[in-house]
Scaffold this motif. Structure first.
Motif: not given
Length: 247
Positions: A51-57, A196-197, A199-208, A212-216
């Motif tokens: 996994i190289g990136a995420y989208k987050a809302g 979104g970034a 939220a992602l940092a606080n959402m992933l069980a293994d962290g970021v 890695q990239i997050v588009t928002t």
């Protein structure tokens, strides 16, 4: 959903990814964001892609969501993407963030300041396509299970010092085949790209992880293009990203 139903859904989506075929829908629709995420995670295990990136809302009045993006589908601009890789050929002009250091899981949530100090910002085009034959006709939680109907990400240049920029008010220009379709100040769906970034940092069980990239969130809506079309998004102060769909 039961564990068996999650597994069945994941196998269907994983098989569709491997074969490049499309399915009509899932036999059972997820009932929660957690179930949609669980299907995503199981598909990732079955596919075995990094996994190289995420989208987050992070909508202000709803639960945050994320979608996984395979590293092989993160392409530097200017990019060429084969129609076979993204048969629906949807595009969304967005601002994204690249993490410059790991943000591991912790008991205390990461703040906006924590995340802002750990990211660069870049213009991107999210490539939207799906394992579903008619993705927008499927329930939102089925779309979520299919990684938010994501097919890839095209990345522009990174800006390390962006503290002087009002991200939500950047001027955006969106051009398809030389025709300017959008030229305006602002347009992010929540007027808060960084949310979104966070939220992602606080959402992933293994962290970021660093890199890695997050588009928002889309500033441009979701147009669907034709084979051979060229799309460019430009954010004043950040630069541009460009993609061509090879027929």
């Amino acid at each position: 959903m039961t564990e068996a139903e999650i597994e069945t859904a994941a196998v269907l989506l994983a098989d569709a990814r491997r074969s490049g075929t499309q399915i009509d829908g899932l036999p059972v629709t997820p009932l929660s964001v957690a179930e949609g995420h669980a299907i995503q995670d199981r598909v990732a295990v079955l596919i075995g892609e990094r996994i190289g990136a995420y989208k987050a809302g992070a909508p202000p009045d709803a639960e945050p969501t994320r979608g996984l993006i395979e590293a092989r589908m993160v392409r530097a601009s200017p990019a060429r993407i084969a129609v076979a890789e993204a048969p629906h050929r949807g595009v969304e002009g967005e601002t994204a963030f690249r993490f410059t250091r790991d943000l591991p899981p912790r008991s205390v949530p990461y703040t906006r300041e924590d995340v802002a100090s750990a990211v660069t910002v870049l213009p991107v085009i999210e490539i939207v396509s799906s394992r579903f034959r008619e993705p927008l006709s499927r329930p939102k939680l089925e779309q979520l299970a299919d990684c938010g109907i994501n097919a890839g990400l095209v990345t522009g240049p990174e800006t390390a010092d962006w503290s002087h920029l009002e991200l939500a008010k950047l001027r955006i220009t969106f051009i398809v085949n030389g025709e300017t379709r959008i030229a305006r100040d602002g347009g992010h769906p929540t007027d808060d790209p960084l949310a979104g970034a966070v939220a992602l940092a606080n959402m992933l069980a293994d962290g970021v992880k660093a890199g890695q990239i997050v588009t928002t969130g889309s500033w441009t809506g979701l147009p669907f293009l034709q084979p051979g079309d060229r799309c460019l998004v430009r954010f004043e102060g950040l630069g541009e990203a460009e993609v061509v769909f090879d027929g």
